[in-house]
Write a protein that holds these residues in place. Structure first.
Motif, PDB file in Angstrom:
ATOM      1  N   UNK A  21       0.823  -1.215   0.000  1.00 41.73           N
ATOM      2  CA  UNK A  21       0.000   0.000   0.000  1.00 41.73           C
ATOM      3  C   UNK A  21       0.856   1.263   0.000  1.00 41.73           C
ATOM      4  N   UNK A  22       1.992   1.213   0.664  1.00 40.45           N
ATOM      5  CA  UNK A  22       2.870   2.387   0.715  1.00 40.45           C
ATOM      6  C   UNK A  22       3.479   2.703  -0.649  1.00 40.45           C
ATOM      7  N   UNK A  23       3.574   1.692  -1.514  1.00 39.51           N
ATOM      8  CA  UNK A  23       4.177   1.893  -2.837  1.00 39.51           C
ATOM      9  C   UNK A  23       3.165   2.309  -3.893  1.00 39.51           C
ATOM     10  N   UNK A  24       1.881   2.299  -3.558  1.00 36.41           N
ATOM     11  CA  UNK A  24       0.864   2.658  -4.549  1.00 36.41           C
ATOM     12  C   UNK A  24       0.934   4.119  -4.998  1.00 36.41           C
ATOM     13  N   UNK A  25       1.046   5.093  -4.084  1.00 36.40           N
ATOM     14  CA  UNK A  25       1.098   6.497  -4.557  1.00 36.40           C
ATOM     15  C   UNK A  25       2.267   6.800  -5.493  1.00 36.40           C
ATOM     16  N   UNK A  26       3.511   6.375  -5.175  1.00 36.64           N
ATOM     17  CA  UNK A  26       4.587   6.660  -6.143  1.00 36.64           C
ATOM     18  C   UNK A  26       4.395   5.944  -7.473  1.00 36.64           C
ATOM     19  N   UNK A  27       3.825   4.720  -7.412  1.00 38.85           N
ATOM     20  CA  UNK A  27       3.578   3.986  -8.654  1.00 38.85           C
ATOM     21  C   UNK A  27       2.501   4.677  -9.484  1.00 38.85           C
ATOM     22  N   UNK A  28       1.469   5.178  -8.825  1.00 38.69           N
ATOM     23  CA  UNK A  28       0.418   5.927  -9.534  1.00 38.69           C
ATOM     24  C   UNK A  28       0.997   7.182 -10.173  1.00 38.69           C
ATOM     25  N   UNK A  29       1.869   7.872  -9.448  1.00 41.20           N
ATOM     26  CA  UNK A  29       2.495   9.080 -10.007  1.00 41.20           C
ATOM     27  C   UNK A  29       3.340   8.742 -11.232  1.00 41.20           C
ATOM     28  N   UNK A  30       4.069   7.625 -11.144  1.00 41.19           N
ATOM     29  CA  UNK A  30       4.911   7.223 -12.273  1.00 41.19           C
ATOM     30  C   UNK A  30       4.059   6.850 -13.486  1.00 41.19           C
ATOM     31  N   UNK A  31       2.983   6.111 -13.247  1.00 34.77           N
ATOM     32  CA  UNK A  31       2.090   5.743 -14.352  1.00 34.77           C
ATOM     33  C   UNK A  31       1.437   6.981 -14.965  1.00 34.77           C
ATOM     34  N   UNK A  32       1.057   7.945 -14.132  1.00 28.51           N
ATOM     35  CA  UNK A  32       0.467   9.184 -14.649  1.00 28.51           C
ATOM     36  C   UNK A  32       1.474   9.965 -15.479  1.00 28.51           C
ATOM     37  N   UNK A  33       2.739   9.935 -15.085  1.00 25.88           N
ATOM     38  CA  UNK A  33       3.785  10.593 -15.872  1.00 25.88           C
ATOM     39  C   UNK A  33       3.916   9.932 -17.239  1.00 25.88           C
ATOM     40  N   UNK A  34       3.871   8.603 -17.253  1.00 21.56           N
ATOM     41  CA  UNK A  34       3.974   7.864 -18.519  1.00 21.56           C
ATOM     42  C   UNK A  34       2.774   8.189 -19.411  1.00 21.56           C
ATOM     43  N   UNK A  35       1.581   8.203 -18.829  1.00 16.52           N
ATOM     44  CA  UNK A  35       0.385   8.511 -19.618  1.00 16.52           C
ATOM     45  C   UNK A  35       0.424   9.939 -20.161  1.00 16.52           C
ATOM     46  N   UNK A  36       0.942  10.851 -19.363  1.00 10.87           N
ATOM     47  CA  UNK A  36       1.057  12.235 -19.830  1.00 10.87           C
ATOM     48  C   UNK A  36       2.008  12.324 -21.013  1.00 10.87           C
ATOM     49  N   UNK A  37       3.093  11.562 -20.965  1.00  4.09           N
ATOM     50  CA  UNK A  37       4.037  11.549 -22.075  1.00  4.09           C
ATOM     51  C   UNK A  37       3.391  10.966 -23.327  1.00  4.09           C
ATOM     52  N   UNK A  38       2.606   9.886 -23.158  1.00  2.00           N
ATOM     53  CA  UNK A  38       1.921   9.279 -24.305  1.00  2.00           C
ATOM     54  C   UNK A  38       0.916  10.266 -24.892  1.00  2.00           C
ATOM     55  N   UNK A  39       0.202  10.993 -24.048  1.00  5.45           N
ATOM     56  CA  UNK A  39      -0.736  11.998 -24.547  1.00  5.45           C
ATOM     57  C   UNK A  39       0.002  13.111 -25.280  1.00  5.45           C
ATOM     58  N   UNK A  40       1.195  13.463 -24.801  1.00  6.50           N
ATOM     59  CA  UNK A  40       2.007  14.474 -25.472  1.00  6.50           C
ATOM     60  C   UNK A  40       2.419  13.984 -26.860  1.00  6.50           C
ATOM     61  N   UNK A  41       2.716  12.682 -26.974  1.00  9.36           N
ATOM     62  CA  UNK A  41       3.100  12.124 -28.276  1.00  9.36           C
ATOM     63  C   UNK A  41       1.939  12.157 -29.262  1.00  9.36           C
ATOM     64  N   UNK A  42       0.711  12.031 -28.758  1.00  4.71           N
ATOM     65  CA  UNK A  42      -0.436  12.028 -29.665  1.00  4.71           C
ATOM     66  C   UNK A  42      -0.635  13.384 -30.324  1.00  4.71           C
ATOM     67  N   UNK A  43      -0.023  14.415 -29.792  1.00  3.87           N
ATOM     68  CA  UNK A  43      -0.148  15.743 -30.379  1.00  3.87           C
ATOM     69  C   UNK A  43       0.801  15.946 -31.562  1.00  3.87           C
ATOM     70  N   UNK A  44       1.731  15.013 -31.766  1.00  5.54           N
ATOM     71  CA  UNK A  44       2.708  15.136 -32.849  1.00  5.54           C
ATOM     72  C   UNK A  44       2.024  14.846 -34.176  1.00  5.54           C
ATOM     73  N   UNK A  45       2.280  15.690 -35.153  1.00  6.64           N
ATOM     74  CA  UNK A  45       1.707  15.508 -36.482  1.00  6.64           C
ATOM     75  C   UNK A  45       2.493  14.424 -37.215  1.00  6.64           C
ATOM     76  N   UNK A  46       1.829  13.326 -37.525  1.00  7.48           N
ATOM     77  CA  UNK A  46       2.486  12.215 -38.221  1.00  7.48           C
ATOM     78  C   UNK A  46       1.941  12.030 -39.630  1.00  7.48           C
ATOM     79  N   UNK A  47       1.296  13.045 -40.153  1.00  5.68           N
ATOM     80  CA  UNK A  47       0.784  12.948 -41.521  1.00  5.68           C
ATOM     81  C   UNK A  47       1.954  12.745 -42.484  1.00  5.68           C
TER      82      UNK A  47
END
Length: 95
Positions: A21-47
């Motif tokens: 349980x003590x490791x859940x908050x840092x793991x959630x933060x890390x996963x949210x960072x990864x998801x934010x990066x993936x969302x940032x990649x979706x903004x790239x124009x790949x046409x």
């Protein structure tokens, strides 16, 4: 998109990973960072960018599709523990 602690707990359960349980908050933060990066990649124009399977252009060597050395069923079946009518026989595994 944001992942909460219950989602992290569920992901860990599905992955069969024990997370304290003590490791859940840092793991959630890390996963949210990864998801934010993936969302940032979706903004790239790949046409106009061709899909690729590798970052390095490699042509795999191919051999000719031809039948080779396949006319020796007796030699192949000589090592079989049990053979009948030119085939391997195996124990029944499905009832």
């Amino acid at each position: 998109m944001s992942i909460d602690l219950s989602t992290v707990r569920r992901i860990a359960n599905l992955a069969r990973i024990e997370v304290a349980d003590a490791d859940l908050p840092p793991l959630a933060a890390e996963l949210n960072t990864i998801l934010a990066f993936v969302e940032e990649l979706s903004a790239v124009n790949t046409d106009g960018v061709e899909p690729m399977t590798s970052v390095v252009h490699v042509q795999l060597p191919l051999r000719a599709d031809e039948v080779t050395d396949g006319g020796y069923p007796d030699v192949v079946l000589a090592n079989a523990p049990n053979a009948e009518h030119g085939f391997f026989t195996v124990p029944k595994v499905i009832e």
